[in-house]
Design an enzyme around this catalytic site. Structure first.
Site, PDB file in Angstrom:
ATOM      1  N   VAL A  37      31.634  44.625  -1.483  1.00 27.87           N
ATOM      2  CA  VAL A  37      33.016  44.721  -1.951  1.00 27.87           C
ATOM      3  C   VAL A  37      33.982  44.602  -0.776  1.00 27.87           C
ATOM      4  O   VAL A  37      33.908  45.377   0.181  1.00 27.87           O
ATOM      5  CB  VAL A  37      33.244  46.061  -2.695  1.00 27.87           C
ATOM      6  N   LYS A  38      34.872  43.616  -0.867  1.00 26.91           N
ATOM      7  CA  LYS A  38      35.877  43.434   0.192  1.00 26.91           C
ATOM      8  C   LYS A  38      37.103  44.283  -0.119  1.00 26.91           C
ATOM      9  O   LYS A  38      37.631  44.261  -1.229  1.00 26.91           O
ATOM     10  CB  LYS A  38      36.294  41.959   0.273  1.00 26.91           C
ATOM     11  N   ILE A  39      37.540  45.019   0.903  1.00 29.01           N
ATOM     12  CA  ILE A  39      38.658  45.956   0.746  1.00 29.01           C
ATOM     13  C   ILE A  39      39.662  45.680   1.864  1.00 29.01           C
ATOM     14  O   ILE A  39      39.264  45.572   3.026  1.00 29.01           O
ATOM     15  CB  ILE A  39      38.151  47.417   0.916  1.00 29.01           C
TER      16      ILE A  39
END
Ligand code: G3P
Length: 216
Positions: A84-86
């Site tokens: 997951v890119k945050i």
């Protein structure tokens, strides 16, 4: 250094996957929006294409920590390959901590300084993505920032991996490798160029010509 492809174009991803050198794919909202495809189905299709263990990065769109965690959980539920890119914000780093506690891997994106990278790593990010090209664009030195991040991670024996992102040309790839980046995520057009050298082309042509002469 591992090679990731920076793309959301499924045809391009298929072509790049066939090259046999990819360890991951990164997408971002701008790249996904260009395809006009449904986000979750696209991520599912990419995960189905690649092998187990290949990281498929998908970015949250929420700006608050709670929303990022919710979206992150949904993305991670698509497939075990999903990372997951945050974005690197206060809310983002809070979300990283919560997702890490739930066993979900994160990649903190839009990182420009070693201190941002350190904050992300301390919250439990598995990856940080320093952007080379976008830093260069404003007259800063993207490669120098990446070098500093790698040094800080080595200094404190931090296991978080660095992904050199916003790669614009082949020299960025060489510089990322020299800086000690764990990974470079590369657009397809740049990836193709990495294979090319005029002397290689010339050499192949000469071998073929000499072979044909000898046989004649
Ligand atoms: O995926 C993030 C990053 O690689 C974006 O690159 O060229 O839009 O700055 P760029």
């Amino acid at each position: 250094m591992q090679f990731y492809l920076d793309s959301a174009d499924f045809t391009e991803i298929q072509q790049a996957w066939e090259l046999g050198i990819l360890s991951g794919i990164t997408t971002n909202p701008s790249l996904v929006a260009k395809t006009g495809e449904d986000f979750h189905s696209l991520i599912q299709r990419i995960c189905d294409l690649v092998d187990a263990g290949i990281c498929v990065n998908a970015e949250v769109l929420a700006l608050d920590a709670e929303g990022m965690v919710r979206e992150g959980e949904q993305l991670a539920a698509i497939h075990p390959n999903v990372v997951v890119k945050i974005p690197m914000t206060i809310a983002g780093v809070q979300a990283v901590k919560k997702l890490c506690q739930k066993g979900i891997r994160t990649n903190v994106t839009l990182v420009f300084t070693p201190v941002q990278a350190l904050l992300a790593a301390r919250a439990g990010a598995s990856f940080v993505s320093p952007f080379l090209g976008r830093f260069d664009d404003i007259g800063e030195d993207g490669v120098a920032a990446l070098e500093d991040i790698c040094d800080v991670f080595i200094h404190y024996d931090i296991s978080c991996k660095s992904i050199a992102a916003s790669i614009r040309h082949p020299v960025h790839v060489l510089q990322a490798a020299q800086a000690g980046a764990d990974i470079a995520t590369i657009p397809f057009k740049v990836l193709e160029k990495l294979y090319e050298h005029p002397l290689t082309k010339q050499g192949v042509e000469k071998f073929c010509a000499d072979w044909a002469k000898g046989k004649g």
